[in-house]
Every structure is written in C-alpha cells, then in structure tokens.
Scaffold this active site. Structure first.
Site, short mmCIF file in Angstrom:
data_model
loop_
_atom_site.label_atom_id
_atom_site.label_comp_id
_atom_site.label_asym_id
_atom_site.label_seq_id
_atom_site.Cartn_x
_atom_site.Cartn_y
_atom_site.Cartn_z
N ASP A 268 0.86 -1.17 0.00
CA ASP A 268 0.00 0.00 0.00
C ASP A 268 0.90 1.23 0.00
O ASP A 268 1.52 1.57 1.01
CB ASP A 268 -0.90 -0.02 1.24
N LYS B 44 -1.15 15.54 -10.49
CA LYS B 44 -0.42 15.27 -11.73
C LYS B 44 0.35 16.49 -12.22
O LYS B 44 1.43 16.36 -12.80
CB LYS B 44 -1.39 14.77 -12.80
N THR C 44 -7.62 1.35 -21.33
CA THR C 44 -7.47 0.26 -20.37
C THR C 44 -8.85 -0.28 -20.01
O THR C 44 -9.88 0.37 -20.23
CB THR C 44 -6.78 0.73 -19.08
N TYR D 190 -6.97 15.07 -8.61
CA TYR D 190 -6.10 14.25 -9.45
C TYR D 190 -5.21 15.15 -10.32
O TYR D 190 -4.00 14.94 -10.43
CB TYR D 190 -6.95 13.34 -10.32
#
Length: 262
Positions: free
Chosen positions: A75, A171, A202, A167
C-alpha cells in the site's frame, strides 16, 4: 477511425537486460503492460500493487521468461510500508537501477464533496509516494553511479478535464517534482523524466468512464484518430529507461496521439 493496427513490436534495448527494475501499480492497465515489456527485455522486475488476483496472474503468466517478475503487495499510501518494501528489495536483489512511478487513482469527484481527508487520501495515492519511492532508491543509484526514475503524469490537467481537480493537482505537481529531482540527482548520474499519457484504452477506463459517444469525442480531438493503448506507453517507458535516452532528463514526454481537447 483507421483500421486496427497490428500488434506493436517493441524495440530491443540490450542494456535493459538484467537491469533491476521496480514498477509501482504494476498489476493492471498501463502498469501491467510496462511490467511485461521490461520482463521481455530480460530485466529483473519487481512490481508493487494491492490488487492481488490480477498481480499474481500477471506474474504467473511471465514465469517462464529469463527473469520471472516478482509481485509484492504494498500500500503505497503507507510510508512505513514503502520504506520496508524498498529495503526488502535491495536486500534480496540489490539496489534498484530503474524506478517506474506509475501507481495512481483517477477517481472522479465534485468540488463540493471534497473533505480534508479526501484531499489527503487523493494526494497520498497520486503524488506523495512518487517522491518517497524516489528517495528510497536514490542512495543505491548514487552509489552505482547512476540510475533512472520515471514519474507518471497525466494529460488531464493540460486539458482541464472535469471532476478531476485533486487528481489534476497531483499530476501537475509531478511535473514539478520531476524537474526538482532531475536537478538534485543529476550530478550523481540519475536521470529523472515524466511520462504523460493521454486517454489510454485500459479495461478500467472503458468500464468506468467512457461511452461510445465519449470515445468518438476523444478520437476527434486527437491529431491521430486512433486509441492510445497501454503498450504505446510501455514503448516510451522502455526508451526513456534505456541508454538510448542517456541525455534525456528533467522533461515531460507525451504519448497522447496529439490530444488537444474537445
């Protein structure tokens, strides 16, 4: 959209054979393609993930290669676990020569729903571990006279996509992290670059986020109207890890088919 292309044939980089490579988030998606690509080059690969079933299946599928990859559950939001796992890797196989910081989670969120805990959790899974994994491998790379660290960014913040504020924050920061590490570690022969994938096809992306209409919109916004696949990202990763990229550091490298928004 053009016809489906033939399977990608990877270039061979002799200097990657027997290299000790650690890949985070290697069990599925882009990470799994990168694991397979390095294993096929003859590298000694350890990959970290928390998705046990997929990771074990991937390791088993590559067991017959020159160096069978090793999966270790970790983790990455637990920094004590990160410290322990890199110490274990160094003890068992030697200092890491190539680190691929791929792990991330692009869960969608609304601004009004973000709590302090959600903020901390998002930055922990998308940003924080990249620094501490790099910190863990840097001493061994310095002692060896060099190494390669490849961080993973995202096209998302360059396009200002919706419902991804945290996010995209992480990034965007990774590109700054890359420049800082490249400068601080460059004197010791350590190259640090950032790979910026576009919208990669994906299984997770297709299952969770995209309808046929959204697919068509993405393709129409790209210069090349073809889906970018995980192996496209793996091909760039191999190049940047190899001696062929020996004078590449502190930069961002896009693999996005020229996506400039919709």
């Amino acid at each position: 959209m053009t016809e489906a292309r033939k399977p990608l044939v990877f270039a061979t980089y002799p200097d990657l054979a027997d290299k000790r490579v650690v890949i985070t988030g290697g069990g599925t998606g882009i990470g799994a393609a990168i694991v397979e690509a390095f294993v096929k080059q003859g590298a000694q690969v350890v990959f970290l993930d928390i998705q046990d079933e997929a990771s074990q299946a991937l390791a088993a599928s590559l067991a017959g290669e020159k160096h069978a990859p090793k999966y270790i559950r970790c983790d990455l939001t637990n920094l004590d676990a990160v410290t322990a796992v890199f110490a274990q890797i160094e003890k068992e196989q030697g200092a890491t020569q190539i680190l691929v910081n791929n792990a991330a989670n692009d869960n969608r969120h609304n601004v009004e729903d973000v709590t302090a805990k959600y903020w901390d959790d998002s930055l922990a899974v998308n940003l924080r571990h990249q620094f501490f994994c790099a910190q863990a491998v840097a001493p061994g790379m310095k002692a060896a006279g060099g190494g390669v660290i490849l961080n993973f960014g995202s096209i998302s913040w360059h396009l200002a996509l919706g419902n991804l504020t945290l996010y995209m924050t992480a990034k965007a920061a990774i590109e700054g992290l890359t420049r800082g590490l490249a400068r601080d570690l460059g004197a010791d022969g350590i190259r640090v670059n950032c790979i910026v994938p576009g919208q990669i096809q994906t299984a997770r992306q297709m299952a969770l986020w995209y309808s046929p209409e959204q697919e068509a919109q993405i393709l129409s916004a790209q210069c090349l109207p073809e889906r970018v696949l995980p192996e496209d990202v793996a091909a760039l990763t191999l190049f940047l890890a190899s001696d062929n990229a020996g004078r590449c550091s502190g930069r961002d490298y896009f693999v996005d088919a020229g996506w400039y928004g919709s």
